[in-house]
Motif scaffolding. Structure first.
Motif, PDB file in Angstrom:
ATOM      1  N   LEU A  71      43.225  40.982  37.551  1.00  7.43           N
ATOM      2  CA  LEU A  71      43.381  41.016  39.011  1.00  7.43           C
ATOM      3  C   LEU A  71      42.366  40.132  39.737  1.00  7.43           C
ATOM      4  CD1 LEU A  71      44.277  44.735  39.861  1.00  7.43           C
ATOM      5  CD2 LEU A  71      45.742  42.734  39.972  1.00  7.43           C
ATOM      6  N   SER A  72      41.935  39.075  39.101  1.00  6.04           N
ATOM      7  CA  SER A  72      41.028  38.143  39.780  1.00  6.04           C
ATOM      8  C   SER A  72      41.704  37.588  41.034  1.00  6.04           C
ATOM      9  CB  SER A  72      40.662  36.993  38.838  1.00  6.04           C
ATOM     10  OG  SER A  72      39.844  36.050  39.496  1.00  6.04           O
ATOM     11  N   GLN A  73      40.943  37.519  42.125  1.00  7.18           N
ATOM     12  CA  GLN A  73      41.500  37.078  43.397  1.00  7.18           C
ATOM     13  C   GLN A  73      40.380  36.632  44.329  1.00  7.18           C
ATOM     14  OE1 GLN A  73      44.420  36.491  44.750  1.00  7.18           O
ATOM     15  NE2 GLN A  73      43.705  36.247  46.859  1.00  7.18           N
TER      16      GLN A  73
ATOM     17  N   GLU B 265      46.961  34.982  50.362  1.00 12.87           N
ATOM     18  CA  GLU B 265      47.968  34.651  49.365  1.00 12.87           C
ATOM     19  C   GLU B 265      47.330  34.759  47.985  1.00 12.87           C
ATOM     20  OE1 GLU B 265      47.605  29.801  49.336  1.00 12.87           O
ATOM     21  OE2 GLU B 265      49.007  30.766  50.749  1.00 12.87           O
ATOM     22  N   TYR B 266      48.176  34.901  46.973  1.00 13.31           N
ATOM     23  CA  TYR B 266      47.676  35.081  45.618  1.00 13.31           C
ATOM     24  C   TYR B 266      46.897  33.847  45.188  1.00 13.31           C
ATOM     25  CZ  TYR B 266      47.684  35.893  40.568  1.00 13.31           C
ATOM     26  OH  TYR B 266      47.318  36.065  39.256  1.00 13.31           O
ATOM     27  N   GLU B 267      45.617  34.029  44.909  1.00 10.16           N
ATOM     28  CA  GLU B 267      44.732  32.906  44.621  1.00 10.16           C
ATOM     29  C   GLU B 267      43.637  33.370  43.651  1.00 10.16           C
ATOM     30  OE1 GLU B 267      42.407  29.471  47.253  1.00 10.16           O
ATOM     31  OE2 GLU B 267      43.336  31.189  48.239  1.00 10.16           O
ATOM     32  N   PRO B 268      43.938  33.441  42.354  1.00 12.60           N
ATOM     33  CA  PRO B 268      42.950  33.931  41.386  1.00 12.60           C
ATOM     34  C   PRO B 268      41.708  33.042  41.338  1.00 12.60           C
ATOM     35  CG  PRO B 268      45.144  33.796  40.405  1.00 12.60           C
ATOM     36  CD  PRO B 268      45.211  33.087  41.716  1.00 12.60           C
ATOM     37  N   LEU B 269      40.552  33.684  41.209  1.00 11.42           N
ATOM     38  CA  LEU B 269      39.319  32.928  41.011  1.00 11.42           C
ATOM     39  C   LEU B 269      39.209  32.462  39.563  1.00 11.42           C
ATOM     40  CD1 LEU B 269      36.782  35.139  43.006  1.00 11.42           C
ATOM     41  CD2 LEU B 269      37.478  32.808  43.580  1.00 11.42           C
ATOM     42  N   VAL B 270      39.649  33.334  38.650  1.00 11.85           N
ATOM     43  CA  VAL B 270      39.618  33.044  37.219  1.00 11.85           C
ATOM     44  C   VAL B 270      40.974  33.433  36.636  1.00 11.85           C
ATOM     45  CG1 VAL B 270      38.515  33.558  35.010  1.00 11.85           C
ATOM     46  CG2 VAL B 270      37.139  33.550  37.106  1.00 11.85           C
ATOM     47  N   SER B 271      41.595  32.537  35.915  1.00  9.46           N
ATOM     48  CA  SER B 271      42.891  32.850  35.314  1.00  9.46           C
ATOM     49  C   SER B 271      42.769  34.065  34.390  1.00  9.46           C
ATOM     50  CB  SER B 271      43.405  31.651  34.518  1.00  9.46           C
ATOM     51  OG  SER B 271      44.624  31.954  33.886  1.00  9.46           O
TER      52      SER B 271
ATOM     53  N   ASN C 253      39.140  39.450  35.878  1.00 15.79           N
ATOM     54  CA  ASN C 253      39.103  40.813  36.401  1.00 15.79           C
ATOM     55  C   ASN C 253      38.981  40.816  37.920  1.00 15.79           C
ATOM     56  OD1 ASN C 253      38.923  41.511  33.659  1.00 15.79           O
ATOM     57  ND2 ASN C 253      36.685  41.565  33.737  1.00 15.79           N
ATOM     58  N   GLY C 254      39.326  41.955  38.521  1.00 18.77           N
ATOM     59  CA  GLY C 254      39.181  42.105  39.969  1.00 18.77           C
ATOM     60  C   GLY C 254      39.142  43.564  40.367  1.00 18.77           C
ATOM     61  N   HIS C 255      38.521  43.841  41.516  1.00 22.29           N
ATOM     62  CA  HIS C 255      38.395  45.219  41.991  1.00 22.29           C
ATOM     63  C   HIS C 255      39.632  45.618  42.793  1.00 22.29           C
ATOM     64  CE1 HIS C 255      34.593  46.953  40.740  1.00 22.29           C
ATOM     65  NE2 HIS C 255      34.107  45.718  40.734  1.00 22.29           N
ATOM     66  N   GLY C 256      40.736  45.832  42.058  1.00 23.50           N
ATOM     67  CA  GLY C 256      41.998  46.190  42.684  1.00 23.50           C
ATOM     68  C   GLY C 256      42.123  47.644  43.088  1.00 23.50           C
ATOM     69  N   CYS C 257      41.087  48.437  42.824  1.00 21.82           N
ATOM     70  CA  CYS C 257      41.087  49.828  43.281  1.00 21.82           C
ATOM     71  C   CYS C 257      39.876  50.108  44.165  1.00 21.82           C
ATOM     72  CB  CYS C 257      41.119  50.775  42.086  1.00 21.82           C
ATOM     73  SG  CYS C 257      41.941  52.348  42.430  1.00 21.82           S
ATOM     74  N   GLY C 258      39.118  49.069  44.475  1.00 23.77           N
ATOM     75  CA  GLY C 258      38.025  49.205  45.432  1.00 23.77           C
ATOM     76  C   GLY C 258      36.812  49.962  44.937  1.00 23.77           C
ATOM     77  N   HIS C 259      36.584  49.983  43.627  1.00 24.22           N
ATOM     78  CA  HIS C 259      35.461  50.765  43.122  1.00 24.22           C
ATOM     79  C   HIS C 259      34.107  50.136  43.447  1.00 24.22           C
ATOM     80  CE1 HIS C 259      38.056  53.128  39.990  1.00 24.22           C
ATOM     81  NE2 HIS C 259      38.442  53.295  41.242  1.00 24.22           N
ATOM     82  N   ASN C 260      34.104  48.853  43.810  1.00 22.96           N
ATOM     83  CA  ASN C 260      32.860  48.273  44.335  1.00 22.96           C
ATOM     84  C   ASN C 260      32.469  48.972  45.633  1.00 22.96           C
ATOM     85  OD1 ASN C 260      35.275  46.860  45.425  1.00 22.96           O
ATOM     86  ND2 ASN C 260      33.782  45.710  46.632  1.00 22.96           N
ATOM     87  N   LEU C 261      33.461  49.240  46.471  1.00 18.99           N
ATOM     88  CA  LEU C 261      33.226  49.955  47.726  1.00 18.99           C
ATOM     89  C   LEU C 261      32.897  51.420  47.460  1.00 18.99           C
ATOM     90  CD1 LEU C 261      36.303  48.420  49.538  1.00 18.99           C
ATOM     91  CD2 LEU C 261      33.933  47.976  50.199  1.00 18.99           C
TER      92      LEU C 261
END
Length: 483
Positions: A87-89, A95-101, A104-112
């Motif tokens: 879920l890199s973004q 718009e869908y724009e991955p940082l890394v193909s 990983n990404g925080h798609g459930c907001g656990h950083n928050l």
């Protein structure tokens, strides 16, 4: 109102620290049991703030407990910081724009979630110092909520047994108290070992492990008609045995999530799935082994503590959104599918859905109700809730309609309105925790409610005592797959 004013002042004065922590965890984007940088960062902030920090608790390299104060009551604030694979973004993009193909990404907001819980724990500590309050405030740094269930291991090791009350929260598309039960779950991986052979010249000498996986999946799918409606079983083939169709696959692997509203129901379904796996092995003359990856119980929400959180949620009031924030949220809303918009509208009603489509950051609080709702998904907060009265809140970190586990959620993870909602959640939890520290009658009532809900049952951990979580060294050596 005096308490909300003081707690707000404390959190606002340190807001930059909490926002920076959340944003850096968003950038780390570490998945299950690999959250070393995130855990290091939170531990350093807690140490700086005067907490005593225990690392590697319950055999989890990336778990921690930060404690301040002594004696009872003991109030827990639950924090998480794991991301999701694939879920890199780019932050702030519509718009869908991955940082890394395939990153990983925080798609459930656990950083928050981790940052907001940190704000709450620090605020309670400051309030205790200023007002000479007795008791203990703890920040539980809980890894692998998405897959691995860190809190389950922590609960199994007794780390919540002396907790008098626990508070948590979760990023969402609205503002509400979460008064819902959830599905319990067992996560298990089934491995089949066969015998390779040339698929054309000597197929009769081969025994296909992939055939066994396919037969197992077919068998489980036929089982669906004969289980309760609330149950869920889903799987992913994690090893197909190779890429050459002219080779009989000598090994294959499938991982399963088996869910039901009660732990006893999950155990029953899991036993049936095991029988199907054994049958698939018999039909294909392969060998089958399974391993339990993790699991968690069903959630038991506490209305007594929920009412307290709701009181402070309303006293504090929803953070105001700027027009610029509304424009960005609206662009995010426009990017989601028609199906997701329709689902979101059905949850709030047609009239409100029309309003939220134009201004997708909710400026209202959903009224609290003690009528129990049900969530088909699972959370390891449940294992805490079996050991201590537990309450949670939602705040609007995402635009209306944003689905969990999507690039849209990741894109909003560093937005200014997500930061506001994170700090709002921190204030709610902190105020509720302070009241719990000062009101023994409240804690007694919350515990009495939990005992009534348990109705004689005791905590029954779904992860067997001989199952150990992977260590960071094992993960780095590739001995465990992230699934």
């Amino acid at each position: 109102m005096e308490l909300t004013r003081k707690i707000s002042g404390i959190i606002d004065s340190k807001s930059r620290q909490f926002i920076d922590t959340s944003d850096r965890i968003w950038e780390f984007s570490e998945t299950r049991f690999e959250e070393s940088q995130s855990a290091d960062l939170i531990a350093s902030v807690l140490t700086h703030e005067g907490f005593t920090v225990d690392r590697g608790v319950a055999g989890l390299d990336t778990a921690l407990i930060g404690s301040f104060g002594t004696g009872s009551p003991v109030i827990a604030i639950l924090g998480e910081y794991d991301a999701l694979a694939g879920l890199s973004q780019k932050a702030g993009s519509t718009e869908y724009e991955p940082l890394v193909s395939k990153g990983n990404g925080h798609g459930c907001g656990h950083n928050l979630l981790g940052g907001g819980a940190l704000a709450a724990a620090v605020a309670v500590k400051e309030y205790m110092l200023e007002n000479g309050l007795a008791g203990t405030i703890r920040y539980y740094g809980c890894p692998a909520e998405e897959s691995g269930y860190g809190k389950t291991y922590m609960a199994r090791n007794g780390l919540f047994r002396d907790v008098d009350a626990a508070f948590s929260w979760h990023p969402y598309t609205g503002n509400a108290i979460w008064h819902a039960s959830s599905n319990a779950v067992i996560h298990a991986t089934f491995q089949f070992i066969g015998r390779s052979s040339h698929a054309a010249a000597s197929p009769h000498l081969g025994r296909s492990a992939l055939d066994a996986v396919e037969l197992m999946n077919v068998g489980v799918n036929y089982m669906r008609e004969h289980m309760i409606d609330e149950a869920r079983i889903h799987y992913a083939i994690t090893n197909t045995g190779g890429f050459s169709p002219n080779v009989v696959q000598p090994e294959a692997e499938v991982t399963y999530l088996i869910r039901a509203p009660k732990t006893s129901q999950v155990r029953e379904l899991f036993a049936r799935v095991q029988d199907i796996a054994r049958g698939a092995a018999l039909m294909t003359q392969t060998k089958m082994e399974y391993r339990i990856e993790g699991g968690c119980a069903n959630l038991i929400p506490n209305a007594t503590l929920g009412r307290v959180m709701y009181k402070y949620m309303t006293e504090l009031g929803v953070p105001a959104a700027t027009e610029e924030e509304i424009r960005f949220a609206k662009a995010i809303y426009e990017s989601i599918s028609k199906e997701d918009k329709k689902t979101a509208a059905a949850q709030v009603g047609k009239k409100l859905a029309v309003k939220l489509a134009e201004r997708p950051i909710p400026d209202f609080i959903v009224p609290f109700t003690e009528e129990l709702s049900f969530m088909a998904a699972s959370t390891d907060v449940a294992d805490v809730s079996w050991n201590a009265p537990t309450a949670q809140c939602f705040t609007a970190t995402w635009a209306f309609g944003t689905p969990f586990h999507t690039w849209q959620a990741v894109a909003q993870g560093q937005s200014s309105y997500a930061h506001k909602a994170m700090l709002y959640a921190g204030k709610i939890m902190a105020c509720a925790a302070v009241e719990a520290l000062q009101d023994p009658d409240l804690l007694a009532k919350a515990k009495s409610e939990l005992l009534e809900q348990l109705d004689g049952e005791t905590y029954d951990c779904l992860v067997p005592s001989d199952v150990r979580p992977p260590r960071l060294s094992q993960l780095k050596q590739g001995q465990f797959e992230t699934v």
